[in-house]
Enzyme design. Structure first.
Site, PDB file in Angstrom:
ATOM      1  N   SER A  12      37.907  48.268  42.687  1.00 13.12           N
ATOM      2  CA  SER A  12      39.168  49.005  41.305  1.00 13.12           C
ATOM      3  C   SER A  12      39.486  49.788  41.121  1.00 13.12           C
ATOM      4  CB  SER A  12      39.219  47.866  40.753  1.00 13.12           C
ATOM      5  OG  SER A  12      40.145  47.271  39.759  1.00 13.12           O
ATOM      6  N   ASP A  21      46.403  51.997  40.129  1.00 11.82           N
ATOM      7  CA  ASP A  21      44.892  51.997  40.738  1.00 11.82           C
ATOM      8  C   ASP A  21      44.517  52.165  41.387  1.00 11.82           C
ATOM      9  OD1 ASP A  21      44.969  49.277  40.597  1.00 11.82           O
ATOM     10  OD2 ASP A  21      42.714  49.576  39.865  1.00 11.82           O
ATOM     11  N   ASP A  77      45.848  46.891  41.640  1.00 12.95           N
ATOM     12  CA  ASP A  77      47.262  45.673  41.537  1.00 12.95           C
ATOM     13  C   ASP A  77      47.269  45.860  39.891  1.00 12.95           C
ATOM     14  OD1 ASP A  77      43.945  46.541  39.890  1.00 12.95           O
ATOM     15  OD2 ASP A  77      42.990  44.651  40.550  1.00 12.95           O
TER      16      ASP A  77
HETATM   17 MG    MG Z   1      42.362  47.223  40.162  1.00 14.45          MG
END
Ligand code: MG
Length: 482
Positions: free
Chosen positions: A121, A264, A268
């Site tokens: 992430s 990012d 997401d």
């Molecule tokens: Mg993310």
């Protein structure tokens, strides 16, 4: 109609960014969302292989689609997870480097038995990890993760014979399919008619392959910074916030662009920046979009996490709807959106869930909706967001030895709510969250340092200071007696 264009300015404005440890590290394999670990220190290829075997065993048969973000470890880990899945007789479809929401979208659209995203992430580049997705487009729930972890721990893997191994194939058009679906879900013609000037900052992450092209299809003039995939994240820290988006802010001010869009690492999340260069927190933008979603019906449920601003509650209530708060994490929001038949869900960090599309975070539809609103109202994003006020938030931290954290948290969960006025809701998952009429408190132990963090919001400076003062007194006294 003016012709759209894409320019890559690259990482010219890049600056040195200190990496920060942002994920609490415990012995447990799964964290808030999937697995996230530092490569070679906490995560190795054997773990990747066994996670692949565990997933194949869990799924049992059929096909799993696998994708990754741009991290340097991504290809190697995707190959290893693939080997593990194939060894159980389950097929693997490789989708390459794409945003997490695109993976969730194709998992649902094509009815694959599961989706796996190799990503950490927004964490620093040395991290890696896996996020798992179900056919219903939702991330694996805690229950599903527990089942997977049990198989992983017991190493009770399914083993296919040489002539029953899974087959590997490729999925080439996922981004195009996703863009087509997004264009159908917004008033693309209204957006196209305005020829907006946008600056996209994917932060060298997975959105490099989608957002600039989506903007082009919406007839926007697009300039992209940090626009090449690079797992070192040379342009900026992967988490988009006021501190990391300096180059984007500067470019908007210099060029007079209409909107800034930042993502990012696995894309997401999206954070919007106004034409004045102001970075807007996600909860204010959710409030704006929720208001629009309820315009016709004058009702609806909006789901957000405990750390979102009170302004979201007030905006939703004024629009005729109601709000549900959950512990932090997009899966928690998605579960409640599905249960409550909600109109929109999201988190202040830039997560948006539009259940009419799917139950995974959908930052790209949020981009379309913001541009659509600008086109319809003929207002700038700055003018639109100015209608959603900001309340003061203050943060504090108190020293607490690591071995006392658990008992302190347990004790304050019992005592702190009774010290507060007008309590509406108390959540004790992943810290202590208290929502009141006049504000909220979130108390969470740090995963890496011997401290307990307190965050409070109130409608006025006096209200928030009073909430913090009472919270600090209770937490300090509890630590002292622990
Ligand atoms: Mg993310």
């Amino acid at each position: 109609m003016a012709q759209s264009r894409i320019l890559t300015v690259g990482t010219f404005f890049s600056e040195f960014v200190t990496n920060r440890r942002v994920t609490p590290m415990t012995g447990k394999l799964f964290g808030t969302t999937g697995v996230r670990k530092v490569y070679s220190e906490e995560f190795d290829l054997e773990m990747a292989l066994n996670l692949g075997k565990a997933l194949g065993t869990y799924v049992g048969s059929g096909s799993v689609v696998i994708a990754r973000d741009a991290r340097t470890t991504g290809l190697m880990i995707a190959d290893t997870v693939t080997a593990g899945i194939l060894s159980t007789g389950v097929n693997v479809i490789r989708a390459g480097i794409i945003p997490t929401p695109t993976l969730a979208f194709i998992t649902m659209k094509h009815g694959f038995d599961a989706g796996v995203m190799i990503t950490a992430s927004h964490n620093p580049p040395q991290y890696t990890g896996l996020k798992f997705w179900s056919r219903n487009s939702m991330g694996f729930t805690a229950k599903e993760e527990t089942k997977l972890e049990e198989i992983y721990n017991k190493k009770n893997f399914k083993v296919a014979n040489w002539d029953e191994l899974g087959k590997e194939s490729r999925f080439e058009d996922s981004v195009e399919e996703h863009i087509e679906a997004l264009l159908k879900r917004c008033d693309a013609d209204a957006i196209r008619s305005k020829t907006f000037r946008v600056i996209v900052d994917p932060g060298n992450g997975a959105a490099c392959v989608l957002t600039p092209y989506l903007m082009q299809r919406l007839n926007c003039h697009v300039v992209t910074i940090n626009g090449q995939l690079d797992g070192h994240f040379p342009g900026r820290r992967s988490e988009p916030d006021e501190e990391s988006l300096g180059d984007l802010i500067q470019m908007i001010k210099q060029t007079g662009a209409d909107l800034g869009i930042a993502h990012d690492g696995d894309s997401d999340r999206v954070i919007f920046v106004t034409e004045q260069g102001e970075v807007i927190k996600g909860d204010r933008t959710i409030a704006l979009l929720a208001q629009q979603a309820m315009l016709a019906s004058k009702r609806g449920t909006v789901v957000t996490t405990v750390d979102s601003s009170l302004v979201l509650d007030e905006t939703v209530r004024r629009a005729g709807g109601n709000i549900i708060r959950t512990p932090v994490g997009d899966i928690q929001v998605a579960i409640k959106v599905a249960e409550s038949n909600g109109v929109i869900g999201g988190e202040a960090c830039g997560v948006y869930i539009f259940p009419e599309a799917h139950l995974a975070p959908e930052p790209f539809l949020a981009v379309c909706r913001v541009l659509e609103l600008m086109a319809r109202t003929e207002k700038t994003f700055g003018e639109l967001i100015a209608t959603i006020p900001q309340y003061p938030i203050i943060r504090s931290k108190l020293e607490c030895p690591n071995d006392k954290k658990e008992s302190v948290m347990k004790s304050i969960s019992e005592t702190l709510p009774s010290k507060m006025r007008n309590v509406k809701e108390v959540l004790t998952v992943d810290g202590l969250g208290i929502t009141m009429e006049q504000g909220w408190i979130l108390v969470r132990p740090s995963g890496t340092e011997p401290i307990i963090r307190i965050t409070c919001e109130g409608q006025t400076r006096e209200a928030v200071e009073e909430i913090l003062r009472t919270s600090e007194e209770v937490v300090r006294a509890t630590i002292a007696s622990a």
